[in-house]
Design a protein around this motif. Structure first.
Motif, PDB file in Angstrom:
ATOM      1  N   VAL A 175      -6.654  -6.238  -5.454  1.00 51.23           N
ATOM      2  CA  VAL A 175      -7.233  -5.114  -5.280  1.00 51.23           C
ATOM      3  C   VAL A 175      -8.435  -4.490  -4.539  1.00 51.23           C
ATOM      4  N   LEU A 176      -6.670  -3.096  -4.115  1.00 48.04           N
ATOM      5  CA  LEU A 176      -6.961  -2.230  -2.488  1.00 48.04           C
ATOM      6  C   LEU A 176      -7.631  -1.282  -2.990  1.00 48.04           C
ATOM      7  N   TRP A 177      -8.591  -0.639  -1.904  1.00 47.31           N
ATOM      8  CA  TRP A 177     -10.337  -0.371  -1.943  1.00 47.31           C
ATOM      9  C   TRP A 177     -10.220   0.862  -0.455  1.00 47.31           C
ATOM     10  N   GLN A 178      -9.503   2.149  -0.447  1.00 45.75           N
ATOM     11  CA  GLN A 178     -10.187   2.734   0.690  1.00 45.75           C
ATOM     12  C   GLN A 178     -11.618   3.592   0.547  1.00 45.75           C
ATOM     13  N   LEU A 179     -12.246   2.643   1.749  1.00 47.11           N
ATOM     14  CA  LEU A 179     -14.043   3.086   1.800  1.00 47.11           C
ATOM     15  C   LEU A 179     -14.174   4.590   2.612  1.00 47.11           C
ATOM     16  N   ASP A 180     -13.020   4.874   3.584  1.00 42.30           N
ATOM     17  CA  ASP A 180     -13.195   6.208   4.591  1.00 42.30           C
ATOM     18  C   ASP A 180     -12.044   6.948   4.650  1.00 42.30           C
ATOM     19  N   HIS A 181     -12.388   7.701   5.918  1.00 42.15           N
ATOM     20  CA  HIS A 181     -11.419   8.328   6.181  1.00 42.15           C
ATOM     21  C   HIS A 181     -10.463   7.622   7.924  1.00 42.15           C
ATOM     22  N   GLU A 182     -11.514   6.765   7.899  1.00 41.16           N
ATOM     23  CA  GLU A 182     -11.113   6.222   9.383  1.00 41.16           C
ATOM     24  C   GLU A 182      -9.950   5.291   9.729  1.00 41.16           C
ATOM     25  N   PRO A 183      -8.778   4.631   8.876  1.00 39.55           N
ATOM     26  CA  PRO A 183      -9.326   4.439   7.736  1.00 39.55           C
ATOM     27  C   PRO A 183      -9.683   3.526   7.547  1.00 39.55           C
ATOM     28  N   GLY A 184     -10.868   2.725   6.967  1.00 42.58           N
ATOM     29  CA  GLY A 184     -10.998   1.527   6.142  1.00 42.58           C
ATOM     30  C   GLY A 184     -11.035   1.462   5.217  1.00 42.58           C
TER      31      GLY A 184
END
Lengths: 211, 89
Positions: A175-184
């Motif tokens: 499960v791939l989940w992008q948290l923020d713009h950094e990107p993290g």
């Protein structure tokens, strides 16, 4: 045995279990640190073990789904989306399936909350926290690293903060989940595949190690 | 590599899917009425057109849902299925 006594026993057993448990990548924490890079072309890897994860099945649009969303304080997400933030989140896994993610130790209380909300309606909720561990990949080059292993379009125009996907990284389902713009990103992977995935990621990160 | 469109997750690599064969092969209404030849026909005989073919796929590495699509067996061109009676299947 009285009820209070039993609760004390359960609590003691839970404390022992917590003290004895190990994250599947715990023994590689120092290696992750050593092979992470900071700076404008940096990328960092670490394990976030023991996140609370509950698998929620509920029929979309039903009154039961609405009361679960109310009880969680989060709307159930649209397809391929996450509602909430990294501390309290619901991830879309399928048309009638979501993954509730919260910090370690929240499983019992969340299970009670959701089961109370589901009473009288259909649906189920199961604690699957032990199923997967979580890798946190962050830094300016994080997307470049993932793109070596993943066939999804991860460009910001197609995949951004609050998006999630179940897909293949290398040969493993994650499960791939992008948290923020950094990107993290958070990458949730079955514990038994975690070593393999860590090896793949570290190999993909190697070119950024020297800036 | 084929790009298969999962009705839930969108376009994904073929490697994320498993193939489920011909769509709409219904279980016989009364299997006891079938002779061996008719049972064999139900179990084993499938259409093999050079052209449009209704087929089942499952998104094993994604949402794990079954769905149907129409594939041209000559060109591999895929079209989402026309929803007929597949709700809940």
């Amino acid at each position: 045995m009285t009820v209070p006594h039993k609760v004390e026993t359960d609590t003691a057993a839970a404390e022992v279990a917590t003290a004895l448990r190990h994250g599947p990548l715990e023994h590689r924490a120092a290696e992750f640190e050593r092979r992470s890079a900071s700076g404008a072309r940096g990328v960092r890897l670490r394990e976030e073990p023991f996140l609370t994860q509950l698998d929620l099945r509920t029929s979309p649009g039903s009154s039961s789904a609405a009361s679960v969303a109310d009880a969680l304080g989060l709307p159930l997400p649209a397809a391929n989306r996450v509602s909430g933030d990294e501390h309290d989140a619901v991830l879309w896994l399928g048309p009638d399936e979501s993954l509730i993610v919260a910090p370690d130790g929240r499983a019992e209380s969340l299970l009670r909350t959701v089961r109370t909300a589901q009473q009288g309606g259909s649906g189920s909720v199961v604690d699957v926290s032990a199923n997967r561990t979580t890798l946190r990949l962050s830094g300016p080059m994080a997307r470049e690293v993932l793109e070596k292993l993943c066939s999804l379009d991860l460009h910001p125009r197609a995949f951004g903060p609050g998006d999630c996907a179940q897909t293949l990284l290398g040969r493993v389902v994650v499960v791939l989940w992008q948290l923020d713009h950094e990107p993290g990103y958070r990458i949730m992977v079955r514990c038994s595949f975690a070593e393999y995935l860590a090896d793949l990621l570290l190999d993909a990160m190697a070119e950024f190690l020297d800036g | 590599m084929l790009l298969v469109r999962c009705p839930w997750c969108g376009d994904r690599d073929e490697a994320e899917f498993r193939y489920g064969g011909q769509a709409d092969v219904d279980y016989p209404a009364d299997p006891h009425q079938l002779d061996d030849a008719a049972w064999g026909e139900y179990l084993f005989v499938r259409a093999n057109p050079a052209g449009s073919f209704d087929e089942r796929w499952v998104h094993t590495a994604g949402c794990r849902r079954w769905f149907s699509l129409v594939r041209d067996t000559a060109t591999n061109e895929m079209r989402p299925d026309i929803p007929r009676r597949r709700e809940g299947r």
